[in-house]
Write a protein that holds these residues in place. Structure first.
Motif, PDB file in Angstrom:
ATOM      1  N   PRO A 263       0.787  -1.234   0.000  1.00  0.00           N
ATOM      2  CA  PRO A 263       0.000   0.000   0.000  1.00  0.00           C
ATOM      3  C   PRO A 263       0.820   1.287   0.000  1.00  0.00           C
ATOM      4  CG  PRO A 263       0.116  -0.874   2.209  1.00  0.00           C
ATOM      5  CD  PRO A 263       0.848  -1.849   1.320  1.00  0.00           C
ATOM      6  N   ASN A 264       2.126   1.198   0.212  1.00  0.00           N
ATOM      7  CA  ASN A 264       2.933   2.396   0.432  1.00  0.00           C
ATOM      8  C   ASN A 264       3.877   2.735  -0.724  1.00  0.00           C
ATOM      9  OD1 ASN A 264       4.463   0.125   0.814  1.00  0.00           O
ATOM     10  ND2 ASN A 264       5.603   0.932   2.553  1.00  0.00           N
ATOM     11  N   ALA A 265       3.488   2.429  -1.939  1.00  0.00           N
ATOM     12  CA  ALA A 265       4.348   2.703  -3.093  1.00  0.00           C
ATOM     13  C   ALA A 265       3.967   4.026  -3.746  1.00  0.00           C
ATOM     14  CB  ALA A 265       4.230   1.576  -4.114  1.00  0.00           C
ATOM     15  N   LYS A 266       4.942   4.627  -4.408  1.00  0.00           N
ATOM     16  CA  LYS A 266       4.683   5.803  -5.233  1.00  0.00           C
ATOM     17  C   LYS A 266       4.601   5.286  -6.665  1.00  0.00           C
ATOM     18  CE  LYS A 266       6.537  10.209  -6.672  1.00  0.00           C
ATOM     19  NZ  LYS A 266       7.706  11.095  -6.691  1.00  0.00           N
ATOM     20  N   VAL A 267       3.416   5.422  -7.301  1.00  0.00           N
ATOM     21  CA  VAL A 267       3.184   4.799  -8.604  1.00  0.00           C
ATOM     22  C   VAL A 267       2.728   5.839  -9.629  1.00  0.00           C
ATOM     23  CG1 VAL A 267       1.895   3.000  -9.825  1.00  0.00           C
ATOM     24  CG2 VAL A 267       2.494   2.656  -7.440  1.00  0.00           C
ATOM     25  N   THR A 268       3.344   5.783 -10.816  1.00  0.00           N
ATOM     26  CA  THR A 268       2.913   6.599 -11.948  1.00  0.00           C
ATOM     27  C   THR A 268       2.796   5.721 -13.180  1.00  0.00           C
ATOM     28  OG1 THR A 268       5.167   7.216 -12.561  1.00  0.00           O
ATOM     29  CG2 THR A 268       3.989   8.726 -11.085  1.00  0.00           C
ATOM     30  N   ALA A 269       2.011   6.202 -14.149  1.00  0.00           N
ATOM     31  CA  ALA A 269       1.858   5.493 -15.416  1.00  0.00           C
ATOM     32  C   ALA A 269       2.259   6.443 -16.541  1.00  0.00           C
ATOM     33  CB  ALA A 269       0.415   5.042 -15.598  1.00  0.00           C
ATOM     34  N   ASP A 270       3.276   6.060 -17.314  1.00  0.00           N
ATOM     35  CA  ASP A 270       3.661   6.797 -18.515  1.00  0.00           C
ATOM     36  C   ASP A 270       2.912   6.156 -19.668  1.00  0.00           C
ATOM     37  OD1 ASP A 270       5.439   8.355 -17.058  1.00  0.00           O
ATOM     38  OD2 ASP A 270       7.131   7.018 -17.449  1.00  0.00           O
ATOM     39  N   ILE A 271       2.066   6.942 -20.345  1.00  0.00           N
ATOM     40  CA  ILE A 271       1.179   6.395 -21.370  1.00  0.00           C
ATOM     41  C   ILE A 271       1.467   7.052 -22.711  1.00  0.00           C
ATOM     42  CG2 ILE A 271      -1.225   6.118 -22.075  1.00  0.00           C
ATOM     43  CD1 ILE A 271      -1.875   6.318 -19.020  1.00  0.00           C
ATOM     44  N   GLN A 272       1.618   6.218 -23.733  1.00  0.00           N
ATOM     45  CA  GLN A 272       1.721   6.712 -25.098  1.00  0.00           C
ATOM     46  C   GLN A 272       0.462   6.286 -25.831  1.00  0.00           C
ATOM     47  OE1 GLN A 272       5.150   5.541 -27.380  1.00  0.00           O
ATOM     48  NE2 GLN A 272       4.464   6.675 -29.162  1.00  0.00           N
ATOM     49  N   SER A 273      -0.309   7.279 -26.281  1.00  0.00           N
ATOM     50  CA  SER A 273      -1.568   6.995 -26.969  1.00  0.00           C
ATOM     51  C   SER A 273      -1.304   6.699 -28.443  1.00  0.00           C
ATOM     52  CB  SER A 273      -2.528   8.176 -26.803  1.00  0.00           C
ATOM     53  OG  SER A 273      -1.980   9.334 -27.376  1.00  0.00           O
ATOM     54  N   PRO A 274      -2.297   6.171 -29.143  1.00  0.00           N
ATOM     55  CA  PRO A 274      -2.126   5.829 -30.554  1.00  0.00           C
ATOM     56  C   PRO A 274      -1.735   7.018 -31.430  1.00  0.00           C
ATOM     57  CG  PRO A 274      -4.157   4.901 -29.717  1.00  0.00           C
ATOM     58  CD  PRO A 274      -3.615   5.779 -28.651  1.00  0.00           C
ATOM     59  N   ASP A 275      -2.127   8.242 -31.012  1.00  0.00           N
ATOM     60  CA  ASP A 275      -1.781   9.429 -31.792  1.00  0.00           C
ATOM     61  C   ASP A 275      -0.393   9.968 -31.441  1.00  0.00           C
ATOM     62  OD1 ASP A 275      -2.363  10.459 -29.284  1.00  0.00           O
ATOM     63  OD2 ASP A 275      -4.106  11.603 -29.941  1.00  0.00           O
ATOM     64  N   GLY A 276       0.351   9.239 -30.589  1.00  0.00           N
ATOM     65  CA  GLY A 276       1.729   9.593 -30.261  1.00  0.00           C
ATOM     66  C   GLY A 276       1.904  10.488 -29.057  1.00  0.00           C
ATOM     67  N   LYS A 277       0.827  10.949 -28.456  1.00  0.00           N
ATOM     68  CA  LYS A 277       0.926  11.829 -27.288  1.00  0.00           C
ATOM     69  C   LYS A 277       1.401  11.052 -26.068  1.00  0.00           C
ATOM     70  CE  LYS A 277      -2.649  15.029 -28.798  1.00  0.00           C
ATOM     71  NZ  LYS A 277      -3.974  15.578 -28.521  1.00  0.00           N
ATOM     72  N   GLN A 278       2.302  11.675 -25.305  1.00  0.00           N
ATOM     73  CA  GLN A 278       2.836  11.085 -24.074  1.00  0.00           C
ATOM     74  C   GLN A 278       2.175  11.764 -22.884  1.00  0.00           C
ATOM     75  OE1 GLN A 278       5.573   8.836 -23.703  1.00  0.00           O
ATOM     76  NE2 GLN A 278       6.025   8.590 -25.867  1.00  0.00           N
ATOM     77  N   THR A 279       1.742  10.974 -21.906  1.00  0.00           N
ATOM     78  CA  THR A 279       1.101  11.494 -20.708  1.00  0.00           C
ATOM     79  C   THR A 279       1.605  10.717 -19.500  1.00  0.00           C
ATOM     80  OG1 THR A 279      -0.908  11.848 -22.008  1.00  0.00           O
ATOM     81  CG2 THR A 279      -1.138  11.976 -19.639  1.00  0.00           C
ATOM     82  N   THR A 280       1.857  11.427 -18.395  1.00  0.00           N
ATOM     83  CA  THR A 280       2.202  10.775 -17.133  1.00  0.00           C
ATOM     84  C   THR A 280       1.069  11.014 -16.151  1.00  0.00           C
ATOM     85  OG1 THR A 280       4.568  11.051 -17.495  1.00  0.00           O
ATOM     86  CG2 THR A 280       3.861  10.653 -15.235  1.00  0.00           C
TER      87      THR A 280
END
Length: 178
Positions: free
Chosen positions: A116-133
């Motif tokens: 329960p005590n982790a620091k978690v992020t998701a780096d996402i690359q969408s089909p149109d090439g956009k990067q989001t964290t």
């Protein structure tokens, strides 16, 4: 002599056809199931690539990994799984009206105890090439990390989960289609 050669070619071809039909086994692609581990002097960084679908279950069974612990509860939440070191990461993406809901089950040990005590992020690359964290927050009631993306682009999404547990860094790579 020509009849002898022709007969031999026909016999050999027939034999190969029967041999191919009898083998009927399935081939497994191990390249998609690789798990990589990288160690550094200052900290430990572990990276894994997701296994999806039935091949993940078959691979776990072959390794002697039980999907149930002592009380008989299943560990699987129906997502893609990465086993990296002592950690079990399971990623589930569910399409909703306003976007896609992301769930990450981060567990440790043979009994798959929740972390329960982790620091978690998701780096996402969408089909149109956009990067989001996107930061994933812990849901104590559901015992998982959650987040949401509002991008409605259709096609394959690539996801890299970054987690830090007590100074130890974990990475898992996943994908989903929307």
């Amino acid at each position: 002599m020509k009849n002898f050669k022709l007969g031999f070619v026909i016999l050999a071809s027939t034999g190969l056809l029967f041999l191919g039909a009898c083998s009927g086994g399935s081939q497994e692609n191990a390249s998609t199931d690789k798990t990589e581990t990288t160690n550094t002097a200052a900290n430990t960084s572990k990276t894994g690539t997701a296994k999806s679908g039935e091949s993940s279950q078959e691979d776990d069974d072959k390794k002697g990994h039980s999907e149930k612990h002592e009380e008989g509860k299943e560990h699987s939440h129906g997502g893609q799984v990465v086993e990296t070191g002592k950690y079990h990461l399971e990623f589930v993406a569910e399409k909703e009206d306003k976007g896609t809901h992301l769930d990450l089950y981060l567990e440790t040990g043979d009994k798959h105890e929740t972390v329960p005590n982790a620091k978690v992020t998701a780096d996402i690359q969408s089909p149109d090439g956009k990067q989001t964290t996107i930061p994933l927050t812990y849901d104590a009631e559901g015992k998982y990390y959650k987040g949401e993306i509002s991008n409605k682009a259709t096609g394959p999404y690539q996801v890299r989960i970054n987690a830090e547990v007590g100074g130890e860094k974990l990475n898992g790579r996943f994908s989903f289609n929307q």
